[in-house]
Design an enzyme around this catalytic site. Structure first.
Site, PDB file in Angstrom:
ATOM      1  N   GLY A  20       0.256   5.579   0.896  1.00  0.00           N
ATOM      2  CA  GLY A  20      -0.813   6.763   1.531  1.00  0.00           C
ATOM      3  C   GLY A  20      -0.058   8.118   0.708  1.00  0.00           C
ATOM      4  CB  ALA A  21      -0.725  11.482   1.797  1.00  0.00           C
ATOM      5  CE1 TYR A  22       2.644  14.400   2.270  1.00  0.00           C
ATOM      6  CE2 TYR A  22       1.461  14.293   4.586  1.00  0.00           C
ATOM      7  CZ  TYR A  22       1.971  15.032   3.408  1.00  0.00           C
ATOM      8  OH  TYR A  22       1.361  16.307   3.097  1.00  0.00           O
ATOM      9  CG  ASP A  66      -7.717  10.706   7.469  1.00  0.00           C
ATOM     10  OD1 ASP A  66      -8.629  10.994   6.822  1.00  0.00           O
ATOM     11  OD2 ASP A  66      -6.502  10.232   6.806  1.00  0.00           O
ATOM     12  N   GLY A 126       0.754  -1.110  -0.074  1.00  0.00           N
ATOM     13  CA  GLY A 126      -0.001   0.014   0.061  1.00  0.00           C
ATOM     14  C   GLY A 126       0.842   1.377   0.096  1.00  0.00           C
ATOM     15  CE  LYS A 161       1.819   5.135   7.521  1.00  0.00           C
ATOM     16  NZ  LYS A 161       0.421   5.303   8.095  1.00  0.00           N
TER      17      LYS A 161
HETATM   18  N1  ATP Z   1      -0.540  -2.736   9.318  1.00  0.00           N
HETATM   19  C1  ATP Z   1      -0.924  -2.470   7.860  1.00  0.00           C
HETATM   20  N2  ATP Z   1      -1.217  -4.016   7.504  1.00  0.00           N
HETATM   21  C2  ATP Z   1      -1.500  -4.207   6.281  1.00  0.00           C
HETATM   22  N3  ATP Z   1      -1.500  -3.029   5.393  1.00  0.00           N
HETATM   23  C3  ATP Z   1      -1.316  -1.667   5.729  1.00  0.00           C
HETATM   24  C4  ATP Z   1      -1.230  -1.401   7.198  1.00  0.00           C
HETATM   25  N4  ATP Z   1      -0.958  -0.331   7.333  1.00  0.00           N
HETATM   26  C5  ATP Z   1      -1.136   0.095   6.125  1.00  0.00           C
HETATM   27  N5  ATP Z   1      -1.368  -0.641   5.030  1.00  0.00           N
HETATM   28  C6  ATP Z   1      -1.738  -0.440   3.518  1.00  0.00           C
HETATM   29  O1  ATP Z   1      -1.018   0.770   3.302  1.00  0.00           O
HETATM   30  C7  ATP Z   1      -2.099   1.798   2.763  1.00  0.00           C
HETATM   31  C8  ATP Z   1      -1.471   3.050   3.357  1.00  0.00           C
HETATM   32  O2  ATP Z   1      -1.365   3.240   4.812  1.00  0.00           O
HETATM   33  P1  ATP Z   1      -1.868   4.276   5.468  1.00  0.00           P
HETATM   34  O3  ATP Z   1      -3.276   4.631   5.329  1.00  0.00           O
HETATM   35  O4  ATP Z   1      -1.450   3.954   6.962  1.00  0.00           O
HETATM   36  O5  ATP Z   1      -0.864   5.608   5.166  1.00  0.00           O
HETATM   37  P2  ATP Z   1      -0.892   7.036   5.045  1.00  0.00           P
HETATM   38  O6  ATP Z   1       0.220   7.524   4.348  1.00  0.00           O
HETATM   39  O7  ATP Z   1      -1.135   7.415   6.493  1.00  0.00           O
HETATM   40  O8  ATP Z   1      -2.391   6.842   4.191  1.00  0.00           O
HETATM   41  P3  ATP Z   1      -3.332   8.213   3.787  1.00  0.00           P
HETATM   42  O9  ATP Z   1      -2.914   8.876   2.387  1.00  0.00           O
HETATM   43  O10 ATP Z   1      -4.894   7.547   3.932  1.00  0.00           O
HETATM   44  O11 ATP Z   1      -3.290   9.365   5.128  1.00  0.00           O
HETATM   45  C9  ATP Z   1      -3.126   1.415   3.508  1.00  0.00           C
HETATM   46  O12 ATP Z   1      -4.288   1.755   2.799  1.00  0.00           O
HETATM   47  C10 ATP Z   1      -3.073  -0.026   3.497  1.00  0.00           C
HETATM   48  O13 ATP Z   1      -3.415  -0.803   2.361  1.00  0.00           O
END
Ligand code: ATP
Length: 471
Positions: A29-31, A141, A27, A49
């Protein structure tokens, strides 16, 4: 060849690859980029992550450390963070999320999600949100894709990159509805999560003791943080324009034109960091479809009630399998809300006329709001009542997570099914190719402009700002 001091990839980080095998990317996300990984010592599957934004990393680690005892918050096993590298969080791996479940139910489950299943999901979500609010954390969020689900049906709140810890007198009061005096808000900072000034890398675990620092130490760290944020501005260029994308991803310097009539409603995270001691928050948080009206009007003086509005949107979506207010721009978002609830006024939300953008844009009077009943046809009065307790203009009138856990609806037949009986999708649809045009395909929305897709409304300039006439 000189390697960049900042690696951008966890594959080159010795401290990580010594302990983890990095499998596929699951996955982004934005950052952040999120990888599936295997802990070499015991084969445990984890999520790694990598967070490219200092402030998001800081907030995520800080909030997760506080919430580690909550069974419905994602487990932080450990983290790696050094001065010149992105933070890498080692999280428990969760196979899917509530957005995927809703999509699966809509496409493949003949009778949708059963009443007993809905209640069990709700109970788990409420426990997670209650844990946040009891610990003075506002998630900011909440949305189905941030509610991760294990293969055994345990739901875990994740993505704390926008979370804030607020401490103010009376906050622990279960009512949470004390007026917010911005001068009394203090931010608790965890000294141990701030990268060391030297280049040695830091590792931490989610079980560390919660620490505090003096106001002076905090101010000094804020300065560091601001300096680091400006270096990281380049990250903010990778923005999405998506009704379901987090707002931090949709606010960049390039988004704010000099003649943008709504520029007053945009704030930078860096600005918020700099303003921490004044208690001002940013209104540029959350994801549009789940955003409370006070945020859409630019409020910077809000509390956990913004999460409760999002919760109402999520619960309505669990019932109908459709997003409640899928706005294509912030104005469209407000207009959808008003067409259901009527206009936002001092009568239904005392103090709303003080929201920064309240006088800037005026909506014509909605004579016949359709009511939440129209959004949730064929649903029982109790189900409707539950959503109504959260989807109300006045933040002080929204029911708290704890109150809802004791709500009659959740404690009467059909009772919540046991977690083991919950149906869980086998995949995470966020990684699938979506089917364009479907309402629930959040990623298909590509416009964040306030005037695009607005041709059906009559927008006229007034002395105060703009006036919008509904067809
Ligand atoms: N603990 C986890 N286990 C499995 N997949 C995960 C986990 N954490 C995140 N992901 C995957 O990674 C993607 C991005 O993670 P996350 O939403 O935490 O990132 P973000 O950069 O904070 O996103 P956003 O742009 O929504 O704020 C999630 O949509 C999910 O598909």
């Amino acid at each position: 060849m000189d390697l960049p001091s900042r690696s951008w990839s966890i594959h080159t980080r010795p401290e990580i690859i010594q302990k983890y095998e990095i499998l596929e990317r699951v996955g982004a996300g934005a950052y952040s980029d999120v990888y599936k990984g295997r802990r070499l010592s015991d084969d445990l599957i984890v999520a790694l992550k990598e967070i490219h934004d200092y402030q998001s990393a800081f907030r995520e680690i800080e909030a997760l450390q506080v919430l580690q005892s909550s069974p419905n918050v994602v487990v932080l096993h450990e983290y790696f963070w050094s001065e010149d590298e992105d933070a890498v969080l080692v999280l428990e791996f969760l196979r899917t999320d509530l957005a995927s479940l809703i999509k699966d139910a809509k496409r493949n489950w003949e009778d949708g999600i059963s009443g007993g299943e809905i209640k069990r999901w709700m109970v788990q979500i409420l426990h997670a949100v209650d844990a946040c609010h009891r610990n003075s954390i506002v998630h900011r969020d909440l949305k189905p894709s941030n509610l991760l689900i294990s293969e055994t049906g345990v739901l875990k709140l994740a993505d704390f990159g926008q979370a804030r810890i607020l401490i103010e007198p009376g906050f622990d009061n279960p009512h949470l509805h004390e007026p917010h005096d911005p001068n009394q808000v203090t931010i608790i900072q965890h000294a141990e999560v701030i990268p060391e000034a030297d280049n040695s890398h830091q590792e931490g675990s989610g079980n560390q003791e919660r620490g505090t620092m003096s106001k002076e130490e905090y101010a000094s760290d804020l300065e560091d943080l601001k300096a680091k944020s400006s270096i990281d501005d380049i990250d903010k260029e990778t923005n999405f324009h998506d009704g379901n994308a987090s707002c931090l991803a949709t606010c960049t310097t390039s988004d704010i034109e000099e003649d943008d009539p709504f520029k007053g409603s945009y704030y930078y995270e860096a600005e918020e960091g700099g303003d921490d001691t004044s208690g001002k928050l940013t209104s540029c948080v959350g994801t549009r479809w789940f955003k409370a009206p006070e945020l859409l009007y630019g409020s910077t003086n809000y509390g956990p009630e913004i999460d409760l509005w999002s919760l109402g949107c999520i619960f309505a979506e669990l019932f109908s399998l459709e997003p409640l207010f899928p706005g294509s721009s912030d104005i469209d978002q407000l207009s959808r809300i008003f067409s259901v609830l009527g206009n936002l006024t001092e009568e239904n939300s005392p103090g709303c006329s003080k929201y920064p953008d309240y006088g800037i844009i005026s909506f014509n009077k909605v004579e016949n709001p359709v009511g939440l009943e129209a959004c949730l046809p064929n649903h029982s009065p109790d189900e409707l009542l539950l959503v109504k307790k959260l989807i109300c203009f006045d933040p002080a009138s929204r029911a708290t997570a704890m109150e809802l856990l004791h709500d009659k609806y959740l404690n009467e037949e059909p009772l919540p099914v046991p977690v083991s009986e919950l149906r869980v999708p086998s995949t995470n649809h966020a990684q699938d190719e979506g089917s364009p045009g479907e309402c629930c395909d959040y990623k298909d929305m590509d416009s964040d402009s306030d005037f695009e897709e607005f041709s059906t409304f009559n927008v006229t300039t007034t002395n105060a700002g703009f006036s919008i006439q509904f067809p």
